[in-house]
Design a protein around this motif. Structure first.
Motif, PDB file in Angstrom:
ATOM      1  N   ASN A 128       0.643  -1.214  -0.107  1.00 26.23           N
ATOM      2  CA  ASN A 128       0.081   0.088   0.014  1.00 26.23           C
ATOM      3  C   ASN A 128       0.864   1.318  -0.030  1.00 26.23           C
ATOM      4  O   ASN A 128       2.053   1.083   0.523  1.00 26.23           O
ATOM      5  N   ASN A 129       0.300   2.471  -0.243  1.00 22.25           N
ATOM      6  CA  ASN A 129       0.836   3.568  -0.274  1.00 22.25           C
ATOM      7  C   ASN A 129       1.699   3.955   0.982  1.00 22.25           C
ATOM      8  O   ASN A 129       0.914   3.887   2.014  1.00 22.25           O
ATOM      9  N   GLY A 130       2.879   4.399   1.110  1.00 24.43           N
ATOM     10  CA  GLY A 130       3.635   4.392   2.249  1.00 24.43           C
ATOM     11  C   GLY A 130       4.087   3.105   2.954  1.00 24.43           C
ATOM     12  O   GLY A 130       4.508   3.184   4.227  1.00 24.43           O
ATOM     13  N   GLY A 131       3.819   2.067   2.473  1.00 25.58           N
ATOM     14  CA  GLY A 131       4.324   1.025   3.132  1.00 25.58           C
ATOM     15  C   GLY A 131       5.548   0.559   3.153  1.00 25.58           C
ATOM     16  O   GLY A 131       6.587   1.271   2.518  1.00 25.58           O
ATOM     17  N   VAL A 132       5.950  -0.491   4.067  1.00 28.40           N
ATOM     18  CA  VAL A 132       7.610  -0.513   4.200  1.00 28.40           C
ATOM     19  C   VAL A 132       8.036  -1.860   3.773  1.00 28.40           C
ATOM     20  O   VAL A 132       7.175  -2.980   3.765  1.00 28.40           O
ATOM     21  N   PHE A 133       9.158  -1.829   3.453  1.00 25.39           N
ATOM     22  CA  PHE A 133       9.924  -3.257   2.760  1.00 25.39           C
ATOM     23  C   PHE A 133      10.963  -3.537   3.793  1.00 25.39           C
ATOM     24  O   PHE A 133      12.049  -2.785   3.951  1.00 25.39           O
ATOM     25  N   LEU A 134      11.038  -4.270   4.855  1.00 21.89           N
ATOM     26  CA  LEU A 134      12.264  -4.739   5.649  1.00 21.89           C
ATOM     27  C   LEU A 134      12.713  -6.046   5.380  1.00 21.89           C
ATOM     28  O   LEU A 134      12.069  -7.094   5.237  1.00 21.89           O
ATOM     29  N   PHE A 135      13.966  -6.024   5.422  1.00 23.46           N
ATOM     30  CA  PHE A 135      14.642  -7.243   5.290  1.00 23.46           C
ATOM     31  C   PHE A 135      16.193  -6.998   5.781  1.00 23.46           C
ATOM     32  O   PHE A 135      16.502  -6.045   6.081  1.00 23.46           O
ATOM     33  N   ASP A 136      16.919  -8.288   5.808  1.00 29.05           N
ATOM     34  CA  ASP A 136      18.248  -8.535   6.371  1.00 29.05           C
ATOM     35  C   ASP A 136      19.249  -9.043   5.369  1.00 29.05           C
ATOM     36  O   ASP A 136      18.610 -10.012   4.766  1.00 29.05           O
ATOM     37  N   VAL A 137      20.334  -8.758   4.990  1.00 23.81           N
ATOM     38  CA  VAL A 137      21.403  -9.119   4.377  1.00 23.81           C
ATOM     39  C   VAL A 137      22.680  -9.370   4.751  1.00 23.81           C
ATOM     40  O   VAL A 137      22.973  -8.867   5.884  1.00 23.81           O
ATOM     41  N   TRP A 138      23.400 -10.134   4.259  1.00 26.95           N
ATOM     42  CA  TRP A 138      24.888 -10.286   4.567  1.00 26.95           C
ATOM     43  C   TRP A 138      25.531  -8.891   4.136  1.00 26.95           C
ATOM     44  O   TRP A 138      25.113  -8.302   2.975  1.00 26.95           O
ATOM     45  N   TYR A 139      26.484  -8.460   5.108  1.00 27.22           N
ATOM     46  CA  TYR A 139      26.910  -6.950   4.985  1.00 27.22           C
ATOM     47  C   TYR A 139      28.394  -7.024   4.572  1.00 27.22           C
ATOM     48  O   TYR A 139      29.074  -7.510   5.201  1.00 27.22           O
ATOM     49  N   SER A 140      28.644  -6.321   3.378  1.00 21.20           N
ATOM     50  CA  SER A 140      29.941  -6.627   2.587  1.00 21.20           C
ATOM     51  C   SER A 140      31.136  -6.049   3.435  1.00 21.20           C
ATOM     52  O   SER A 140      32.030  -6.806   3.429  1.00 21.20           O
ATOM     53  N   PRO A 141      31.165  -4.692   4.476  1.00 21.10           N
ATOM     54  CA  PRO A 141      32.548  -4.570   5.044  1.00 21.10           C
ATOM     55  C   PRO A 141      32.761  -5.599   6.033  1.00 21.10           C
ATOM     56  O   PRO A 141      33.807  -6.141   6.220  1.00 21.10           O
ATOM     57  N   ALA A 142      31.696  -6.491   6.590  1.00 25.41           N
ATOM     58  CA  ALA A 142      32.098  -7.187   7.705  1.00 25.41           C
ATOM     59  C   ALA A 142      32.572  -8.654   6.825  1.00 25.41           C
ATOM     60  O   ALA A 142      33.495  -9.482   7.421  1.00 25.41           O
ATOM     61  N   VAL A 143      31.865  -8.963   5.624  1.00 20.61           N
ATOM     62  CA  VAL A 143      32.368 -10.144   5.032  1.00 20.61           C
ATOM     63  C   VAL A 143      33.953 -10.141   4.478  1.00 20.61           C
ATOM     64  O   VAL A 143      34.670 -10.939   4.784  1.00 20.61           O
ATOM     65  N   TYR A 144      34.289  -8.845   3.839  1.00 21.61           N
ATOM     66  CA  TYR A 144      35.555  -8.545   3.675  1.00 21.61           C
ATOM     67  C   TYR A 144      36.447  -8.588   4.838  1.00 21.61           C
ATOM     68  O   TYR A 144      37.807  -9.244   4.549  1.00 21.61           O
ATOM     69  N   LYS A 145      36.231  -7.957   6.027  1.00 16.09           N
ATOM     70  CA  LYS A 145      36.834  -8.148   7.104  1.00 16.09           C
ATOM     71  C   LYS A 145      37.007  -9.388   7.849  1.00 16.09           C
ATOM     72  O   LYS A 145      38.248 -10.088   8.142  1.00 16.09           O
ATOM     73  N   GLN A 146      35.977 -10.084   8.158  1.00 18.01           N
ATOM     74  CA  GLN A 146      35.941 -11.269   8.922  1.00 18.01           C
ATOM     75  C   GLN A 146      36.213 -12.453   8.005  1.00 18.01           C
ATOM     76  O   GLN A 146      36.610 -13.523   8.714  1.00 18.01           O
ATOM     77  N   LYS A 147      35.868 -12.574   6.950  1.00 16.32           N
ATOM     78  CA  LYS A 147      35.908 -13.786   6.041  1.00 16.32           C
ATOM     79  C   LYS A 147      34.958 -14.715   6.499  1.00 16.32           C
ATOM     80  O   LYS A 147      34.750 -14.964   7.779  1.00 16.32           O
ATOM     81  N   ALA A 148      34.425 -15.507   5.461  1.00  6.60           N
ATOM     82  CA  ALA A 148      33.686 -16.597   5.679  1.00  6.60           C
ATOM     83  C   ALA A 148      34.418 -17.759   6.339  1.00  6.60           C
ATOM     84  O   ALA A 148      35.421 -17.894   5.703  1.00  6.60           O
ATOM     85  N   SER A 149      33.997 -18.636   7.179  1.00  8.21           N
ATOM     86  CA  SER A 149      34.954 -19.632   7.628  1.00  8.21           C
ATOM     87  C   SER A 149      34.012 -21.097   7.623  1.00  8.21           C
ATOM     88  O   SER A 149      32.968 -21.125   7.572  1.00  8.21           O
ATOM     89  N   HIS A 150      35.115 -22.026   7.762  1.00  7.66           N
ATOM     90  CA  HIS A 150      34.608 -23.387   7.794  1.00  7.66           C
ATOM     91  C   HIS A 150      33.750 -23.589   9.217  1.00  7.66           C
ATOM     92  O   HIS A 150      34.364 -23.263  10.390  1.00  7.66           O
TER      93      HIS A 150
END
Length: 247
Positions: A128-150
């Motif tokens: 509807n007009n004025g409605g909101v879309f809320l979502f969560d994603v993996w965040y690039s700065p953290a991925v670059y710093k922390q690296k995905a691990s086993h």
């Protein structure tokens, strides 16, 4: 996302039995009411087995879920969530909603730009007009710093024991991490074992990238913060929650 959860979804509830759905649903409810105070209806992209949707219902929202997995949609319906099997990048419903939510990094599974943009347009179309879309994603700065691990995760109940091994492979040119899941399921009654192998490609995003997507698809970004805590995103923030408002 077409085949990611075809077999994996059968053990989904057990693997994520330690997830704090109550805290997450309360957080999401608060965000919706902050940015869309009169919101009553919610459309959930990737509703899974109903963990979030059912709690959003308890918080006073009318919830309708979409999920590509027939198994997950069936499980959600058994629990009392109204939902249907659908591809969030390609569907059409008659009604409109006050909020669209997509949780547990569902948007990160959209590694193709065409599907990603189509999904954002679908959210816009069904709001509807004025409605909101809320979502969560993996965040690039953290991925670059922390690296995905086993990682290895073990869970069990009275019937089965599940061991899941996650091995990431980085595709830096596409901002995608291909997570290979090796899943060993042991039937504690028959003592038989079953081995599964699945690949889950996960895309990570920056704030400017989401801002550009928002502008392209008719939204205004009104919030970007660490999921659950509400802190300002940093390179220590793996999951970021975005709230977009339809304009």
């Amino acid at each position: 996302m077409s085949k990611n959860f075809q077999t994996y979804s059968k053990y989904y509830n057990l693997l994520y039995g330690d997830k704090d759905y109550n805290a997450e649903a309360n957080y999401v409810s608060k965000k919706i009411r902050t940015f869309a105070p009169k919101a009553e209806s919610v459309l959930e992209f990737g509703s899974g087995t109903g963990g979030h949707g059912l709690l959003l219902q308890k918080n006073g929202f009318q919830v309708f879920g979409l999920d590509k997995s027939e198994y997950m949609a069936a499980e959600a319906k058994k629990k009392g969530l109204e939902c249907q099997v659908a591809d969030i990048s390609n569907f059409k419903l008659k009604g409109k909603y006050d909020a669209v939510v997509s949780l547990f990094h569902v948007i990160s599974y959209l590694t193709d730009n065409k599907d990603l943009i189509a999904t954002f347009f679908n959210a816009h179309k069904h709001l509807n007009n004025g409605g909101v879309f809320l979502f969560d994603v993996w965040y690039s700065p953290a991925v670059y710093k922390q690296k995905a691990s086993h990682r290895v995760k073990r869970m069990k109940n009275k019937e089965i024991a599940v061991t899941r091994t996650a091995t990431p492979k980085i595709d830096g040119n596409r901002n995608v991490i291909n997570v290979e899941y090796k899943i060993l399921v042991k039937d504690l009654i028959t003592k038989k074992t079953n081995r599964l192998l699945e690949n889950h490609p996960m895309r990570h995003f920056s704030i400017p990238e989401i801002g550009l997507l928002a502008k392209l698809t008719g939204f205004e970004m009104v919030k970007a913060e660490e999921f659950l805590t509400g802190k300002k995103p940093s390179d220590n923030t793996w999951g970021v929650c975005f709230v977009l408002k339809k304009i």
